[in-house]
Each structure stands twice: as structure tokens, then as C-alpha cells.
Design a protein around this motif. Structure first.
Motif, short mmCIF file in Angstrom:
data_model
loop_
_atom_site.label_atom_id
_atom_site.label_comp_id
_atom_site.label_asym_id
_atom_site.label_seq_id
_atom_site.Cartn_x
_atom_site.Cartn_y
_atom_site.Cartn_z
N ILE A 20 14.13 29.72 18.29
CA ILE A 20 14.47 28.42 17.67
C ILE A 20 15.40 27.63 18.59
CG2 ILE A 20 15.66 27.33 15.73
CD1 ILE A 20 14.62 29.64 13.98
N SER A 44 8.28 21.41 18.19
CA SER A 44 9.38 20.91 17.37
C SER A 44 10.04 22.09 16.66
CB SER A 44 8.85 19.92 16.33
OG SER A 44 8.04 20.59 15.38
N VAL A 45 11.30 21.89 16.31
CA VAL A 45 12.06 22.95 15.65
C VAL A 45 11.41 23.32 14.32
CG1 VAL A 45 14.30 23.61 14.73
CG2 VAL A 45 14.17 22.14 16.73
N SER A 46 10.98 22.29 13.57
CA SER A 46 10.36 22.56 12.27
C SER A 46 9.07 23.36 12.44
CB SER A 46 10.07 21.25 11.54
OG SER A 46 9.22 20.42 12.32
N GLU A 47 8.30 23.05 13.47
CA GLU A 47 7.05 23.78 13.72
C GLU A 47 7.34 25.25 14.05
OE1 GLU A 47 3.30 23.82 16.88
OE2 GLU A 47 4.63 22.07 16.77
N MET A 93 10.01 26.99 13.17
CA MET A 93 10.52 27.67 11.98
C MET A 93 9.39 27.98 10.99
SD MET A 93 14.18 25.76 11.40
CE MET A 93 14.72 26.89 10.13
N ILE A 94 8.46 27.06 10.86
CA ILE A 94 7.31 27.29 9.96
C ILE A 94 6.47 28.45 10.48
CG2 ILE A 94 5.12 26.32 9.16
CD1 ILE A 94 6.57 23.59 9.02
#
Length: 387
Positions: free
Chosen positions: A159, A175-178, A180-181
Motif C-alpha cells: 500500500i 491507485s491506493v483504493s485499487e 486495498m480492494i
């Protein structure tokens, strides 16, 4: 050089060097690591890094972590999850801050210094796993805490890498959200598959009328888990470790454990140990020697102390806490991968790439004797209490 001659040198060299290390009172893994340095470009030039060595090395480290999963006491790991998280966080914060400040002091840019700090956060416990196995401490509370902390460390570092690629605008990071998902999906699906699918798959393999069906099924799962982990932005070694834990909960555990050891330790694991030493180069190190020494001391001390503080805060005594911190010191193949990514993205200058590689090697070399020293002191203390 012929592939056959290369393999002959690797197998013979690691076994002889490992035996010598044991006779000198050190873990055999230390001798095997040094064998790679001696046989490689840094000394004798008998073996050069080649694609087939890298590929066999990758299989070796996957099998090593798979075996660690097989031998892990899952109940104890569940009991120690708070310690694992604390150790991982302590072992990330301290190296990150230390690496960043040292890099700034030596004139690196802000972005480059952030990357060096993140590089020092990485942990690869494959070397620690082998050392703990030799000391019969892999299933101890300390051993399971180290393994759990390595999983948490890997997720956090991935991350961090995503954040860095995004913030510094290299254009090459997800992306960070990607991230983490993907990480969340990986662990969720692994749990579901491990509980409901793997037992049936192993039973199906066991029913096949072919040679070694159970071992073949286990290897299919190792490769599948590792591949899925890499696709979901998690290190392949975490997937292999998860596969080991999964099979350890089935009735096939002992048969798989008995048969995978000869496959791993006769060929693939020796290649992995040697491949680490093959990365050592001494050209151009002289001009960066002070920076290398400072960064290496920070890398060792920060992981050791940061991890130990996390362990101490969650109930371990001083000696056990230091042993856990020592188990997190080795950067291994995880940091090598990060260094290569940094070089490609421009976050790690070319002139510092060799410094990063040597730092990884040194942290890997110091881990086995450090673990053995602390474990010996711990064992003596336990005996004294028992008496």
C-alpha cells in the motif's frame, strides 16, 4: 556455463558451506548465503545470474514459505495476531523514518528519500523461516508472531508503494483504493477457497490413479495461490504461505510435508540461497561506503528495535521481543523487487542501486547468527527458570 555444471556447483557448494557453518556454531543457512557470494561475480565468477537461476530461485522461496505454512500452528497465530500487527507496525515506522532522514542528510531528493525509507520497511522472513526451522523454533510463539507480522508487513508495504507511485507521479503505480480492494479480495477469497474448496480438491487428487497424486495436488495449490496473490498485488510468498496453512488443516498435511522437503531442499532452496549472493557487486561501492554503512546500521537497528518494541508492548519479555525483532531484519527478495521497481520508476537513482542491493544482502547475512544468538540466550533463560 552448462546448466548441469551450474546446478552441480550450487548443490555441492551450498551443502558443503552449510556443513562448515554448522561446525563453526552458526546456522547452515549462513554458509549457504556466503556460498552464493563466493561462487558468484563478487569472488570466483564461477556462476553468473541467469534467467533459469532466477526462475528456480522463485520456486525455491515459494516452497520454503509453503513449508513454513505447513508447519505453522494456526491456533497460536490467531492468539498472537495483536503482537503480529504491533511488530509489523513498529518494524515499518522506525526504518521508514530512519531511512528517510539519513537519505535527506546525504543529499537525496525528498521523493528519493521517501522511497529509500519505504525500501527499509520491507521484510522477507524466508531466511528467518529456515533459521527458525534449524533451531526448532518455527512453531514457537515467537516464530508464529514473526510469520504473522511478515504478512501484515507485506500488505502495508504494498500500500505504501502504491501511495508513493501515486503521490510522486511516476505513472506506474495503481491507485491506493485499487490496491486495498485487491488486497481485501485476496484474503477474503483465500479464506473461502481454503475452507470450502481445497479439502474437496485434495480428496479428488487423492482419488486419481497416477503417481504422487496428493503431492501433485499440493503443488498445484501452491502455484495457484502464489499466482493469484501476485495478480492481487500481494507477494507470491504470502500466497504460498497461505497454501501451506490451508493444507495443514487437512488430513493430507503429514504426507505433503514429508514429500515436499526432499523436493525443496535438494534443489530449489539451494538455488534460492545462491541467487541472493549472486546479486552482490562491489564495483562503485567505495564512493558510497559511508552512506552504505549508515543506511545498513539503520536498517538493522530500526527493524530490530521497532519490531522488539511492538512485541514488548504486547506481552513478550525482553529477550523474546529482541528475537522477534531480529527475525524481521532480513529484507531478502521483497526488497530486491522493490529496489528494481524503484530503479525502473526513477525513484531510486541508478548510482544507489548497488548500495541498495548490498544493504539487502548484509541484512540477510546478519539475520541467522543474530537469531541464533538471541534464541540461545532465551533457551538458557528458560532452562534456568525451569531448574
Amino acid at each position: 556455463m552448462s546448466i548441469l555444471l551450474t546446478l552441480m556447483l550450487i548443490i555441492a557448494g551450498t551443502k558443503l558451506a552449510g556443513d562448515l557453518a554448522v561446525r563453526l556454531g552458526q546456522p547452515s543457512v549462513l554458509g549457504k548465503l556466503i556460498a552464493g557470494i563466493v561462487l558468484g561475480p563478487a569472488a570466483l565468477h564461477w556462476i553468473e545470474p541467469e534467467p533459469f537461476i532466477n526462475e528456480m530461485s522463485e520456486i525455491g522461496v515459494l516452497l520454503l514459505m509453503f513449508i513454513a505454512g505447513l508447519e505453522t500452528d494456526l491456533d497460536q497465530m490467531k492468539r498472537n495476531w495483536r503482537s503480529s500487527v504491533a511488530v509489523a507496525v513498529g518494524g515499518i515506522v522506525a526504518p521508514f523514518v530512519g531511512g528517510y532522514l539519513a537519505s535527506i542528510a546525504f543529499g537525496l531528493s525528498n521523493g528519493q528519500s521517501l522511497f529509500v525509507g519505504m525500501l527499509l520497511c520491507a521484510t522477507s522472513v524466508s531466511i528467518s523461516v529456515q533459521t527458525l526451522k534449524e533451531m526448532n523454533a518455527l512453531q514457537s510463539r515467537e516464530g508464529t508472531t514473526i510469520l504473522g507480522a511478515a504478512v501484515v508487513d507485506d500488505v502495508i508495504v504494498v500500500i505504501l508503494l502504491a501511495v508513493m507511485m501515486s503521490v510522486l507521479g511516476t505513472g506506474e503505480g495503481s491507485s491506493v483504493s485499487e490496491i486495498m480492494i485487491k488486497n481485501g479480495l485476496f484474503f477474503l477469497l483465500i479464506v473461502i477457497v481454503s475452507l470450502f474448496v481445497v479439502p474437496q480438491v485434495m480428496k479428488w487428487f487423492a482419488s486419481l490413479r497416477v503417481s504422487e497424486p496428493i503431492m501433485s495436488g499440493a503443488l498445484v495449490l501452491v502455484c495457484g495461490y502464489a499466482y493469484f496473490a501476485e495478480e492481487m498485488a500481494v507477494a507470491g510468498i504470502i500466497g504460498a504461505f497461505a497454501a501451506g496453512i490451508t493444507i495443514s488443516q487437512t488430513r493430507f498435511k503429514h504426507e505433503v510435508e514429508e514429500k515436499v522437503n526432499p523436493i525443496a531442499y535438494s534443489l530449489f532452496v539451494p538455488v534460492f540461497f545462491v541467487s541472493i549472493g549472486l546479486n552482490v557487486r562491489f564495483e562503485g561501492i567505495g564512493s558510497q561506503l559511508v552512506f552504505l554503512l549508515v543506511l545498513t546500521l539503520i536498517a538493522i537497528a530500526a527493524k530490530l528495535i521497532g519490531g522488539a518494541i511492538g512485541a514488548r508492548l504486547t506481552g513478550f519479555d525482553r529477550r523474546s521481543a529482541l528475537m522477534i525483532g531480529a527475525g524481521m531484519v532480513s529484507r531478502g527478495e521483497v526488497a530486491l523487487i522493490l529496489a528494481a521497481s524503484g530503479l525502473e520508476s526513477g525513484l531510486l537513482p541508478q548510482r544507489y542501486f548497488t548500495t541498495a542491493i548490498v544493504l539487502v544482502i548484509v541484512t540477510t547475512l546478519v539475520t541467522p547468527p543474530l537469531l541464533k544468538l538471541l534464541n540461545t540466550g532465551r533457551s538458557n533463560a528458560v532452562k534456568a527458570v525451569d531448574q
